[in-house]
Design a protein around this motif. Structure first.
Motif, short mmCIF file in Angstrom:
data_model
loop_
_atom_site.label_atom_id
_atom_site.label_comp_id
_atom_site.label_asym_id
_atom_site.label_seq_id
_atom_site.Cartn_x
_atom_site.Cartn_y
_atom_site.Cartn_z
N SER A 88 69.68 1.89 -0.91
CA SER A 88 68.38 1.89 -1.42
C SER A 88 68.67 3.09 -2.64
CB SER A 88 67.60 2.30 -0.57
OG SER A 88 67.85 3.43 0.13
N LYS A 89 67.56 3.30 -3.35
CA LYS A 89 67.49 4.47 -4.34
C LYS A 89 67.33 5.83 -3.38
CE LYS A 89 65.41 1.72 -7.95
NZ LYS A 89 64.51 1.47 -8.97
N ALA A 122 59.70 3.74 -4.89
CA ALA A 122 60.32 2.61 -5.49
C ALA A 122 61.00 1.72 -4.59
CB ALA A 122 61.19 3.06 -6.81
N ASP A 123 61.49 1.97 -3.62
CA ASP A 123 62.01 1.24 -2.67
C ASP A 123 61.01 0.37 -1.64
OD1 ASP A 123 64.72 2.32 -3.16
OD2 ASP A 123 64.61 3.59 -1.40
N GLN A 161 58.18 -0.49 -3.00
CA GLN A 161 57.64 -1.41 -3.80
C GLN A 161 58.42 -2.48 -4.02
OE1 GLN A 161 54.63 -1.46 -5.00
NE2 GLN A 161 54.16 -0.36 -6.47
N SER A 162 59.82 -2.27 -4.05
CA SER A 162 60.64 -3.41 -4.06
C SER A 162 60.78 -4.26 -2.74
CB SER A 162 62.28 -2.93 -4.51
OG SER A 162 62.66 -2.19 -3.67
N ALA A 163 60.42 -3.77 -1.77
CA ALA A 163 60.62 -4.19 -0.51
C ALA A 163 59.22 -5.18 -0.25
CB ALA A 163 60.52 -3.19 0.78
N ARG A 164 58.01 -4.78 -0.72
CA ARG A 164 56.99 -5.64 -0.75
C ARG A 164 57.30 -7.24 -1.17
NH1 ARG A 164 52.75 -1.53 -2.98
NH2 ARG A 164 52.71 -0.30 -1.20
#
Length: 129
Positions: free
Chosen positions: A2-3, A116-117, A119-122
């Motif tokens: 992850s970021k 950001a992590d 958001q990308s996991a939604r």
């Protein structure tokens, strides 16, 4: 990775660089920043602590330990505040604020990366973009 985990590992790398320098050649680093040399052990103790914190950050990043990463945002921000207070009160060289800025920058990086992590996991619902 992850970021946010990457940001933790990058911060760990910084600590792995600065820690040994503070242990083995502290006055070299202090001199670069216009801070008076010292013969006291405290600066080497800080070097050891930097290495220890580097290990914690590396392991947290490796294992995607979100609670640790979240806590590091607050604690690294506090470092900036404390270093700034020390410098502005005359207890330390104003150059100490530069070290605090590194911590603050890392804290902000991790904070934005955690967002950001998340958001990308939604999950994206079918038909939505």
């Amino acid at each position: 990775m992850s970021k946010s985990a990457f940001s933790a590992k990058a911060f760990a790398a910084y600590l792995f660089l600065i820690g040994p320098v503070l242990i083995l050649a502290p006055n070299f680093l202090l001199g670069l920043f216009g801070i008076a040399p010292t013969t006291e052990v405290w600066i080497r103790v800080i070097g050891v602590m930097a290495c220890v914190l580097g290990v914690y950050s590396w392991v947290a990043g490796k294992h995607e330990n979100k609670p640790f990463l979240e806590a590091s945002v607050y604690t690294r921000s506090l470092v900036f505040v404390a270093f700034t207070v020390f410098a502005l009160s005359g207890m330390a060289s104003p150059m100490l604020i530069l070290f605090g800025l590194v911590d603050l920058g890392g804290a902000l990086w991790t904070w934005f990366a955690l967002r950001a992590d998340a958001q990308s996991a939604r999950p994206v619902l079918a038909g939505q973009h």
